[in-house]
Every structure is written in structure tokens, then in C-alpha cells.
Design a protein around this motif. Structure first.
Motif, PDB file in Angstrom:
ATOM      1  N   ILE A   1       0.336  26.511 -12.810  1.00 39.52           N
ATOM      2  CA  ILE A   1      -0.371  27.659 -13.395  1.00 39.52           C
ATOM      3  C   ILE A   1      -0.267  27.277 -15.032  1.00 39.52           C
ATOM      4  O   ILE A   1       0.983  26.991 -15.829  1.00 39.52           O
ATOM      5  CB  ILE A   1       0.287  29.017 -13.353  1.00 39.52           C
ATOM      6  CG1 ILE A   1       0.086  29.399 -11.925  1.00 39.52           C
ATOM      7  CG2 ILE A   1      -0.693  29.971 -14.223  1.00 39.52           C
ATOM      8  CD1 ILE A   1       0.542  30.791 -11.535  1.00 39.52           C
ATOM      9  N   TYR A   2      -1.327  27.110 -15.760  1.00 35.23           N
ATOM     10  CA  TYR A   2      -1.318  27.008 -17.344  1.00 35.23           C
ATOM     11  C   TYR A   2      -1.709  28.342 -18.162  1.00 35.23           C
ATOM     12  O   TYR A   2      -2.762  28.834 -17.554  1.00 35.23           O
ATOM     13  CB  TYR A   2      -2.515  25.779 -17.707  1.00 35.23           C
ATOM     14  CG  TYR A   2      -2.017  24.328 -17.189  1.00 35.23           C
ATOM     15  CD1 TYR A   2      -1.176  23.563 -18.061  1.00 35.23           C
ATOM     16  CD2 TYR A   2      -2.632  24.075 -16.164  1.00 35.23           C
ATOM     17  CE1 TYR A   2      -0.718  22.262 -17.522  1.00 35.23           C
ATOM     18  CE2 TYR A   2      -2.182  22.659 -15.486  1.00 35.23           C
ATOM     19  CZ  TYR A   2      -1.449  21.785 -16.242  1.00 35.23           C
ATOM     20  OH  TYR A   2      -1.157  20.654 -15.679  1.00 35.23           O
ATOM     21  N   GLU A   3      -0.876  28.609 -18.918  1.00 33.91           N
ATOM     22  CA  GLU A   3      -1.066  29.977 -19.496  1.00 33.91           C
ATOM     23  C   GLU A   3      -0.987  29.677 -21.151  1.00 33.91           C
ATOM     24  O   GLU A   3       0.102  29.291 -21.716  1.00 33.91           O
ATOM     25  CB  GLU A   3      -0.189  30.917 -18.940  1.00 33.91           C
ATOM     26  CG  GLU A   3       0.242  32.410 -19.830  1.00 33.91           C
ATOM     27  CD  GLU A   3      -1.229  32.947 -20.156  1.00 33.91           C
ATOM     28  OE1 GLU A   3      -1.719  33.277 -21.045  1.00 33.91           O
ATOM     29  OE2 GLU A   3      -1.844  33.092 -18.932  1.00 33.91           O
ATOM     30  N   ALA A   4      -1.933  30.291 -21.674  1.00 32.09           N
ATOM     31  CA  ALA A   4      -2.093  30.102 -23.224  1.00 32.09           C
ATOM     32  C   ALA A   4      -0.669  30.930 -23.945  1.00 32.09           C
ATOM     33  O   ALA A   4      -0.279  30.631 -24.850  1.00 32.09           O
ATOM     34  CB  ALA A   4      -3.506  30.188 -23.823  1.00 32.09           C
TER      35      ALA A   4
ATOM     36  N   PRO B   1      -2.201  26.310 -23.883  1.00 28.03           N
ATOM     37  CA  PRO B   1      -3.791  26.482 -23.676  1.00 28.03           C
ATOM     38  C   PRO B   1      -4.563  25.076 -22.974  1.00 28.03           C
ATOM     39  O   PRO B   1      -3.920  23.923 -23.490  1.00 28.03           O
ATOM     40  CB  PRO B   1      -4.267  26.578 -24.968  1.00 28.03           C
ATOM     41  CG  PRO B   1      -3.252  26.102 -26.074  1.00 28.03           C
ATOM     42  CD  PRO B   1      -2.014  26.230 -25.313  1.00 28.03           C
ATOM     43  N   VAL B   2      -5.393  25.206 -22.171  1.00 27.93           N
ATOM     44  CA  VAL B   2      -6.144  24.131 -21.483  1.00 27.93           C
ATOM     45  C   VAL B   2      -7.185  23.596 -22.643  1.00 27.93           C
ATOM     46  O   VAL B   2      -8.067  24.633 -23.025  1.00 27.93           O
ATOM     47  CB  VAL B   2      -6.755  24.333 -20.263  1.00 27.93           C
ATOM     48  CG1 VAL B   2      -7.516  23.157 -19.682  1.00 27.93           C
ATOM     49  CG2 VAL B   2      -5.608  24.666 -19.342  1.00 27.93           C
ATOM     50  N   LYS B   3      -6.957  22.467 -23.062  1.00 24.75           N
ATOM     51  CA  LYS B   3      -7.853  21.929 -23.964  1.00 24.75           C
ATOM     52  C   LYS B   3      -9.113  21.422 -23.478  1.00 24.75           C
ATOM     53  O   LYS B   3     -10.408  21.607 -23.931  1.00 24.75           O
ATOM     54  CB  LYS B   3      -7.279  20.654 -24.854  1.00 24.75           C
ATOM     55  CG  LYS B   3      -6.140  21.087 -25.647  1.00 24.75           C
ATOM     56  CD  LYS B   3      -5.680  19.864 -26.327  1.00 24.75           C
ATOM     57  CE  LYS B   3      -4.362  20.182 -26.968  1.00 24.75           C
ATOM     58  NZ  LYS B   3      -3.790  19.112 -27.640  1.00 24.75           N
ATOM     59  N   ALA B   4      -9.150  20.709 -22.118  1.00 31.85           N
ATOM     60  CA  ALA B   4     -10.243  20.112 -21.617  1.00 31.85           C
ATOM     61  C   ALA B   4      -9.997  20.026 -20.052  1.00 31.85           C
ATOM     62  O   ALA B   4      -8.859  19.971 -19.784  1.00 31.85           O
ATOM     63  CB  ALA B   4     -10.897  18.772 -22.329  1.00 31.85           C
ATOM     64  N   VAL B   5     -11.067  19.764 -19.106  1.00 30.07           N
ATOM     65  CA  VAL B   5     -10.941  19.429 -17.877  1.00 30.07           C
ATOM     66  C   VAL B   5     -11.968  18.339 -17.525  1.00 30.07           C
ATOM     67  O   VAL B   5     -13.174  18.495 -18.184  1.00 30.07           O
ATOM     68  CB  VAL B   5     -10.982  20.807 -16.946  1.00 30.07           C
ATOM     69  CG1 VAL B   5      -9.766  21.734 -17.163  1.00 30.07           C
ATOM     70  CG2 VAL B   5     -12.412  21.433 -16.947  1.00 30.07           C
TER      71      VAL B   5
ATOM     72  N   GLY C   1      -2.371  21.438 -23.651  1.00 29.07           N
ATOM     73  CA  GLY C   1      -1.237  21.366 -24.809  1.00 29.07           C
ATOM     74  C   GLY C   1      -0.970  20.018 -25.213  1.00 29.07           C
ATOM     75  O   GLY C   1      -1.837  19.275 -25.439  1.00 29.07           O
ATOM     76  N   ASP C   2       0.339  19.835 -25.193  1.00 33.45           N
ATOM     77  CA  ASP C   2       0.886  17.999 -25.443  1.00 33.45           C
ATOM     78  C   ASP C   2       1.179  17.643 -24.214  1.00 33.45           C
ATOM     79  O   ASP C   2       1.556  16.399 -24.501  1.00 33.45           O
ATOM     80  CB  ASP C   2       2.090  18.275 -26.516  1.00 33.45           C
ATOM     81  CG  ASP C   2       1.648  19.071 -27.646  1.00 33.45           C
ATOM     82  OD1 ASP C   2       0.573  18.987 -28.392  1.00 33.45           O
ATOM     83  OD2 ASP C   2       2.635  19.714 -28.432  1.00 33.45           O
ATOM     84  N   HIS C   3       0.881  18.034 -23.085  1.00 37.63           N
ATOM     85  CA  HIS C   3       1.109  17.482 -21.952  1.00 37.63           C
ATOM     86  C   HIS C   3       0.053  16.333 -21.642  1.00 37.63           C
ATOM     87  O   HIS C   3      -1.208  16.486 -21.950  1.00 37.63           O
ATOM     88  CB  HIS C   3       1.077  18.388 -20.660  1.00 37.63           C
ATOM     89  CG  HIS C   3       2.022  19.479 -20.742  1.00 37.63           C
ATOM     90  ND1 HIS C   3       3.254  19.489 -20.058  1.00 37.63           N
ATOM     91  CD2 HIS C   3       2.030  20.383 -21.487  1.00 37.63           C
ATOM     92  CE1 HIS C   3       4.052  20.534 -20.390  1.00 37.63           C
ATOM     93  NE2 HIS C   3       3.276  21.315 -21.427  1.00 37.63           N
ATOM     94  N   PRO C   4       0.533  15.273 -20.730  1.00 40.47           N
ATOM     95  CA  PRO C   4      -0.478  14.023 -20.631  1.00 40.47           C
ATOM     96  C   PRO C   4      -1.525  14.722 -19.594  1.00 40.47           C
ATOM     97  O   PRO C   4      -1.437  15.588 -18.895  1.00 40.47           O
ATOM     98  CB  PRO C   4       0.434  12.977 -19.988  1.00 40.47           C
ATOM     99  CG  PRO C   4       1.605  13.946 -19.491  1.00 40.47           C
ATOM    100  CD  PRO C   4       1.893  14.864 -20.608  1.00 40.47           C
ATOM    101  N   PRO C   5      -2.508  14.052 -19.390  1.00 43.33           N
ATOM    102  CA  PRO C   5      -3.550  14.390 -18.393  1.00 43.33           C
ATOM    103  C   PRO C   5      -3.136  14.432 -17.053  1.00 43.33           C
ATOM    104  O   PRO C   5      -2.569  13.440 -16.812  1.00 43.33           O
ATOM    105  CB  PRO C   5      -4.555  13.463 -18.766  1.00 43.33           C
ATOM    106  CG  PRO C   5      -4.570  12.852 -20.119  1.00 43.33           C
ATOM    107  CD  PRO C   5      -3.028  12.909 -20.339  1.00 43.33           C
TER     108      PRO C   5
END
Length: 439
Positions: free
Chosen positions: A28-31, A216-220, A232-236
Motif C-alpha cells: 500500500i502506498y499512502e501519501a 505519494p505515487v508520482k506515476a504508474v 516517492g524516492d523509491h525505485p520503480p
């Protein structure tokens, strides 16, 4: 199989709980900084319990959230009480939370009170045909069956308070659902709804769910085997499926290449935002009233909720807590005003409710705003709602816009999240092995 969920509100957490229980690897990604979504809380240093940013309770008829409460072993932390709900009329609040209070209400002649009561009884107990009711507006239907007096004094102020300039567009199925789901007893959790969200999150973590906060999710991006999430700063990161639990606008922004038909449905959905100021007072404001519906032509907000007439002030350091809440179009000036400026707008209204009120009663105040909080439901709205599975393989959407004809709230967020998980399990192959019970 790997599943990503955007949003750790009650829908996202409920979907994760079920999917992980059936063996899926869920992230789960939560901003935000905590789980809970619109039901999440905040805490003053003086308080024992956190308090919801936006006022919350449940009804005895809210079977989905009650069932989930039982499943995760939290039933002993859910309790029900019967606080006073009232309507403002000619300078004071009148209780309308039972047959006798309605029959005593002086704002209508007796025959109109009787008509109002019979109409409410019919809607709550005698009809389930909401599909027919959605073919007409609530304003037209109520005037026809309750009469113009009851419509003008009770029904229309409720619609106008909730939907503002869109009140006359709202269909009758929405009002039917509001009455159908209500109970005189209201439920709350020990520690508030944040405690429930945290407990549900803890069960998800034990089932192997990864919850990534402040991300926060930047893109999918659609891939050959599913969906890639950039957050965020996580790798794809690649996933077999993706569930978005945010607003129609969020899904349209993240996946602009959705087929035009589905994208058009998303963009036709309209909603209102919520602006809620919570004020800690040194003294009680109302005479024991929990919820006070206010006419919009007399007050700068639609509802005055004195939370500590429902839950004891001792849990909040002795503060008497009130909410001043309103549903507004996202371009309304309340979304731009500073907390200080908005409080000054509200202070005269507090004195109108209680002439003894003094500005010195205010110990502290907090302002919370959300642009997506209340879907607008016009005639035949069921035709407007996109399904949970989008036309793109592996992409799903679950938001408060899809709980119709029911009104948004924690119960229907739980039901929607679990329904989305069930649909996803039916679509995704091969099916993983279920997690043993007790996890």
C-alpha cells in the motif's frame, strides 16, 4: 502475485486485508503520515485519544464495518450511544431523533409533522426500489409526498446544507439511502476511528502487507505483465495488478491513456469538498446536543457537531470539542482562507447558537480541508458510475463515487474495498494459496 494499492484509507486497508488473506503480496502506498484516509485523526498533546479530522460515527445498520471489527478482534472496542440530533429553527435547536420529538416539533402544523413522519417511515421501512426513486429529484419527490411545508422547513435545508447550489439536482435514491441506513444509536471506537484504522493496519502487516507512508505515487505505467509504480524516492516497482482508491481525478491523472469511454465517465463525475474546523472550548457550547443541522441562509457552515456531547471530554484533557463543518465546491473561498480568518467568520455563529459564548472560550483550533469528499448524484446517476475493473488489464478503481446509492462513509468504504478485492481475486490467475486463519 504482487498487488499495489494506492491509498491507505478504509477501502485500501480492507482490500489489502482480504487480498493478503488469500496469499497475495500486497503493498500500500499512502501519501499521508498515517493510515485511515478521511477517517484519520490528529492529537493535541493534552488528549488521551486522537480525534477525527472530519466528524465520524457509524450506525447499528453498518454491517460491513461491524463484521470487519469482529473479524480483527476489536468488537469490545466498539460501543453505541444515543446522542441528541437536532434541527435549528427560530433561534434554537429542536431534537428530531425519534417519533415523539418529530410530533412535538413546533416548526410545522401537526398534519405536516404527521406527513413528514409517515414519509420518513415509508422510505426507511416500506420501499427498496431505489432504482425508481433515482429517476426523480429529491426536491420534487419530497414536495409531492411530504408537502411543501415539511420540504421547506426540514428536507430542503438538509439537501441544501449537504449539496449547496446542487441541492435541486440530487436524486431521491440518495435521500432514501440516507434514511434507510440511519439508526438512532451511533457507534464509536475506543481511541477513535484512528485506533480502528491502526488495528486493521496491524492485522494487514501480520499478513505480510507492506504499508509505505509519506510516499505519494508520482506515476504508474502499464507493462507487458501488469503495472509499474513510481512512488516517492523509491525505485520503480512492478506489480501484477494495481488498485487505485483515490478520486476520479487522481485515476485520470495517473492513467490518462484509459479508453475514452471510461475516461469520459470519470471526468463527468462531480463532487464537493469538505471544510471542517475543530475548536477546543473551555466550556460546553450547546445544551447537550451532539449534532445540530443549521440552515445555510443563517449560518456560515452547515453542521455544528459537539463531539464531547457524544464522547466524554475526559478523553480530550477536559476540552469541549466542536466541529464546524461544510460541504463546498472546491473553488469556494473557504479552501483559501487562513484558519485565523475562517475562525473569525465562525465566531459570530457560535454566539448565535449560545449567546453566552465568548471568544476567550477558544483554547485551540484546527482546520482540515479535502477537495474530494462528497459525490454529487443527479437523476439516473447509476448510469454514470464506472465499474471497479477498468478496461485496462490489471487496473482497478475503488472510490466513494462507487458506493451509490449509499452515502460515503467508513462502512461503505470497507464494503467497497472488500468487493474490489473479491473482483480482483476472480480476475487474477493463478490464485495464490490462502493464508491460514488467525493471521
Amino acid at each position: 502475485m504482487k498487488v499495489a494499492i494506492i491509498g491507505a484509507g478504509f477501502a485500501g486497508l480492507s482490500a489489502a486485508y482480504d487480498l493478503a488473506g488469500h496469499g497475495y503480496a500486497v503493498t500500500i502506498y499512502e501519501a499521508g503520515e498515517q493510515v485511515g484516509g478521511l477517517a484519520s485523526g490528529f492529537r493535541d498533546p493534552m488528549w488521551e485519544w486522537p480525534l477525527e479530522r472530519f466528524y465520524h460515527h457509524i450506525f447499528t445498520t453498518d454491517h460491513a464495518i461491524i463484521a470487519l471489527t469482529n473479524e480483527i478482534g476489536l468488537r469490545d472496542r466498539l460501543f453505541f450511544r444515543s446522542p441528541v440530533t437536532a434541527q435549528w429553527w427560530r433561534g434554537r435547536g429542536y431534537a428530531l431523533d425519534g417519533v415523539l420529538p418529530v410530533l412535538r416539533f413546533p416548526g410545522l402544523p401537526f398534519i405536516d409533522r404527521l406527513r413528514f413522519g409517515l414519509t420518513a417511515f415509508y422510505l426507511k421501512y416500506l420501499t427498496n426500489n431505489w432504482q425508481k426513486l433515482e429517476q426523480t429529484t429529491a426536491t420534487v419527490w419530497i414536495e409531492r409526498f411530504s408537502g411543501k411545508n415539511a420540504a421547506q422547513v426540514i428536507w430542503h435545508p438538509l439537501l441544501e446544507g449537504k449539496f449547496g447550489p446542487h441541492a435541486d439536482e440530487v436524486n431521491m435514491a440518495w435521500l432514501w439511502a440516507r434514511l434507510r441506513a440511519r439508526s438512532f444509536q451511533l457507534g464509536y471506537f475506543v481511541g477513535g476511528f484512528q485506533a480502528f484504522a491502526d488495528a486493521l493496519c496491524a492485522v494487514c502487516l501480520r499478513r505480510g502487507v507492506q504499508v509505505v507512508l509519506r510516499t505519494p505515487v508520482k506515476a504508474v505505467h502499464q507493462t507487458a505483465g501488469g503495472w509499474q509504480v513510481l512512488a516517492g524516492d523509491h525505485p520503480p516497482t512492478d506489480y501484477d495488478a494495481l488498485l487505485v482508491t483515490g478520486s476520479p481525478g487522481l485515476l485520470a491523472r495517473l492513467v490518462p491513456h484509459l479508453p475514452s469511454g471510461y475516461l469520459g465517465q470519470l471526468r463527468r463525475l462531480r463532487s464537493m469538498g469538505a471544510v471542517v474546523m475543530t475548536i477546543a472550548l473551555r466550556q460546553p457550547l450547546t445544551n447537550g446536543i451532539y449534532w445540530l443541522n443549521l440552515p445555510k441562509d443563517e449560518f456560515p457552515f452547515l453542521a455544528l457537531v459537539e463531539h464531547t456531547n457524544f464522547i466524554e471530554p475526559s478523553h480530550y484533557g477536559g476540552d469541549n470539542l466542536i466541529y464546524c463543518g461544510d460541504y463546498l465546491d472546491p473553488d469556494h473561498e473557504y479552501f483559501r482562507l487562513t484558519p485565523e480568518a475562517l475562525l473569525e467568520r465562525f465566531v459570530p455563529a457560535l454566539r448565535q447558537i449560545n449567546p453566552a459564548f465568548q471568544r476567550e472560550w477558544v483554547r485551540a483550533y484546527w482546520l482540515h480541508r479535502e477537495p474530494y469528499a462528497q459525490p454529487i448524484v443527479p437523476v439516473n446517476h447509476s448510469r454514470n458510475i464506472p465499474p471497479i475493473p477498468t478496461p485496462l488489464p490489471g487496473l482497478y478503481w475503488a472510490s466513494m463515487s462507487q458506493v451509490y446509492p449509499w452515502d460515503r462513509g467508513t462502512n461503505y468504504a470497507v464494503e467497497l474495498g472488500r468487493r474490489a478485492a473479491r473482483i480482483m481475486r476472480e480476475h487474477l490467475y493463478p490464485k495464490p494459496q490462502a493464508v491460514p486463519s488467525g493471521y
